[in-house]
Design an enzyme around this catalytic site. Sequence first.
Site, PDB file in Angstrom:
ATOM      1  N   THR A  86       0.839  -1.207   0.000  1.00 47.42           N
ATOM      2  CA  THR A  86       0.000   0.000   0.000  1.00 47.42           C
ATOM      3  C   THR A  86       0.873   1.256   0.000  1.00 47.42           C
ATOM      4  OG1 THR A  86      -0.238  -0.137   2.407  1.00 47.42           O
ATOM      5  CG2 THR A  86      -1.980  -1.127   1.080  1.00 47.42           C
ATOM      6  N   GLU A 129       1.281  12.123   0.296  1.00 44.95           N
ATOM      7  CA  GLU A 129       1.485  13.352  -0.473  1.00 44.95           C
ATOM      8  C   GLU A 129       2.904  13.490  -1.018  1.00 44.95           C
ATOM      9  OE1 GLU A 129       0.082  15.567   2.905  1.00 44.95           O
ATOM     10  OE2 GLU A 129      -1.677  16.249   1.797  1.00 44.95           O
TER      11      GLU A 129
END
Lengths: 328, 726
Positions: B616, B687
């Site tokens: 992930t 991010e």
Amino acid sequence: MRPFQYARPDSLDHATQLTAPEDTMAIAGGTNLIDLMKLQVETPQELIDINRLTMGEIADTDDGGLRIGALATNTATAAHDRVRSDYPLLARAILAGATQQLRNKATTGGNLCQRTRCYYFTNIDQPCNKRDPGSGCGAIKGIARLHAILGTSNHCIATYPGDMAVAMAALDAQVLITREGEKERTVPVRDFHRLPGDTPEKDNVLEAGEIITGVTLPAPVEGKQIYRKVRERSSYAFALVSVAAVVAMTDGRISRANLAFGGIAHKPWHDPRLSELLVGETPSAAVFDKAADLLLEDAQGYGENDFKIPLTRRALAATLADATGVEL
Amino acid sequence: MKQDQPATDCKLDQMSQDLLGKPIARSEGLAKVTGTAPYAAEYPVDNCLEGVLVTAPFARGTVTDIDTQACLAMDGVVAVVEDERMTARAAQGTAGEAPVQQPRTVCYWGQPIALVVAETFEQARDAAKHLVISFDADDLDDVAFDPNAVDPENKESTSQGDLTRAMNEASSNVDARLTTSGHASAAMEPHAAIAEWDGSKLTVYASLQMLNYNIAELADAVDLEEDDVRLISRYVGGGFGSKLGISEETVAAAIAAMQLERPVRVVMSRQQVFQCIMRRSETTQRLRLASGDDGALTGFGHYALVSNLPGEEFAEPVLQSSQFLYAGENRLLEMDVARVHRMTAGSVRAPGEAVGMPALEVAMDMLAEEAGVDPVELRLRNIPENHPVEGTPFSSHKLAECLKQGAEAFNWDSGKRKPRHTKDGEWWIGTGMASAARVHNVSEAKARVTLKADGTAMVETDMTDIGTGTYTILGQVAGEMLGLPRDKVLVELGDTQFPRGSGSGGSWGAASVGSAVFVACQALRKKLAERAGVSEDELSLKDGAISGGTSLVDLLDGKDLAEEGHYEPGDIDEDFVAAGFGAYFAQVRVNRFTGETRVERMTGAFGFGRVLNEKTARSQCIGGMTWSIGVALTEALHFDPVDGHLVNCDLAEYHVPVHRDVPDLDVIMVEERDPAASPIQAKGIGELGMCGGAAAIANAIYNACGARVMDFPMTPDRVLAAMPYD
């Protein structure tokens, strides 16, 4: 979306009867029409679903050409053996358009009838002479990045967004059109779409009650076939400029140059003078430049889309260089 | 637990389950790809009405009258809801209070002003177009739309030394003006809500990132106590900042349900999502870099102009990582905000660095050329020892490793720095690189972990999983600590009935809620150790039993055992600067004739502390790098110059990269533990993957064809205009 009536005729005759009233529309794949209905840009009283008609066949014609049924999907057409071998330009143009999902639904006739459109056309809270004649054009002083540089009018500067018809224009295909009680008429793809003039609400020459039954391609001709589509992302984007070309060489000179352009006008753009200029010439950068001068002599930008003028020039030169083997 | 000290010895490393960090597939993946994971609009609710928002077709002014007569006479129409508590804008992230209400006062084109409710969606959608709105629109000449045409307000300013002098005295300097376009989050799942009211309690299924704040925002908007509101958001089809605060559809659905005493569903159309939901501000930036012969920075200047609506606090924090990324004695960092009437500007994935870093890293590339130093080497030479202004040490700093490992994996060729070195047919081929930096955030979080009598565990928190893998990693943290395989840990998220998590935003979810789960598990371990008669340090749990001994089921003796973990960021952020770092390398092809750019390959090397799940985490990096491609080449919001409306408001015309634009992306996760970042030594990751990557592509365009484009996105027209003619 406005409520509408829905009919699904079994015969072409019945379908042409049903589509005769002004406020009815035929629907096939619906990939453009349903979007526009949801946005309330199109508000037909009645939809005539023509998918039960048997118009999906792709078959050889007596003169060695190919007839593509109006309901043949874009996917089926692009994958058809003869299209791939004899008209690769058409296969490439179709595959350069939209997305796989859309091409699976979109049909030949529907693709030709997709609206010439722009951001302002699809927003009903904005002025647009095409959607609402007389309301003005929001694009001329607005965001005109995707807009036309040739054949515009003060009423509309939208571009025809398709790819398939641009290839068909270069291939000199014919649109077969039928209406109740009349003989099938044939319109060259090059003349099927219109320039906006003072009636931008009309994209093409199809009249109420007329249904496209198919498109015929003439027998294949010698020459290299190229479809070049310039865009910022490599799928699911309209052309900034596209060039469809069938170009042949004989003894070092250009013997055929059938060219059509997308993304620069209200219709697939075909300028017969280009072929006249190019045929007989020895290909060179200077010759390509002359062709571009001619093509673009009346080109007009609207600020945001000024770049399309040099971009068209460069795309044309690159396409011709590729077709003729000239190093630029 | 409040973290005031670095967590140098982390319990996680002493555990035996060997679960944490493993590349385990998302636990909810199957449900999602089979369509059985319900998104907000998909919950089966009986007797549900459908609401469609009506929006303002003007940018500033007042709605004077709403004539509902024609609309109400239509088939199926139940009500026109116009209530001054309905919201005119979305709440900013972490607002915790109602967003701007009074929707009749219009501040941007497309602002919601009323809700039409009908028995079917089709009826509501049609009726919404029949609502007759009268309004007083302000004269367009008096309404500001262009951020560069108004006098901006100063937002922040940091100064040290004398930048002008440093620029004058520098051996090499760069003074560059760059711009970036506005961006949309463009999440797949549109904003949607179903509200149910039983006369005293409000239940809302919604698509939200931060239920812990959203519950307060909604309660405040509809004048209820938080205890009388329940928010459910189990699956979120992407948020990217656009679902941090509650937005118009959630409040409208709630008010309609309370007023009509029937459930109401409101789903924004794709166009409404683009027109009403927060945008990332466009920016105009000026970079001034001064260096000595060796490329060592002596001056560092970064100015940014951003925009927002009047009255909005948020200003895209463009300078965030510029504060500490590079050295330079003489510094001037300034930001202005222009007040314009476009929809609210707010957080979109990596607010600040997403656009600040690309501009800075293009300027660094220009300096590298100017100073004759390899771009990788230039960055290595300018990594500061401590925060360049405040002197605070970094908690952990992997920029150098990322630069080195990335360069090696990419096979970076410092000999090919002069543009136009490689041509392949019509294509110029070139390479470029850039640094990545993103501040690390954490937030208070709670989670309850229950050891069930049957030897399984359950994790409960109102934390959301916005597609990032939160379900999976929280199960891994708990499984590791409690000695349970992943499938023995049930994770329940996205319901305000559970303890308050941190919410998903600012890349802080994993580190914050992960730490809360960790804290809860530590408490459970303490109790288990007591029962087993050993010290907690000696307690080794694996596969549901004390290693070589009693099983958990026996230890629990028929009873559940639950602990709530509470994590709070402490004062440690005063002692350390914590940030994620990285490096990008890209190879592009630029068409000589058309200026079209295609990314051929891209490598990203990132350091973000402990990797909780290799799969992930990698997906997050790939997603960020994909966004970098969008920032670099395609994504731009276009606003009409006359009336300020957003012109390209769907996924056909707002161009996110498509599969064909994204090559195989190579991700290197640099081994790192950051004890100051969080108790589990993890930092944010969602991010970081897009904080500078666009510059690697921009620099590669320059290296390929010699076009130094100063405006993002670098569309074919811009590349052609900057390309030396040949």
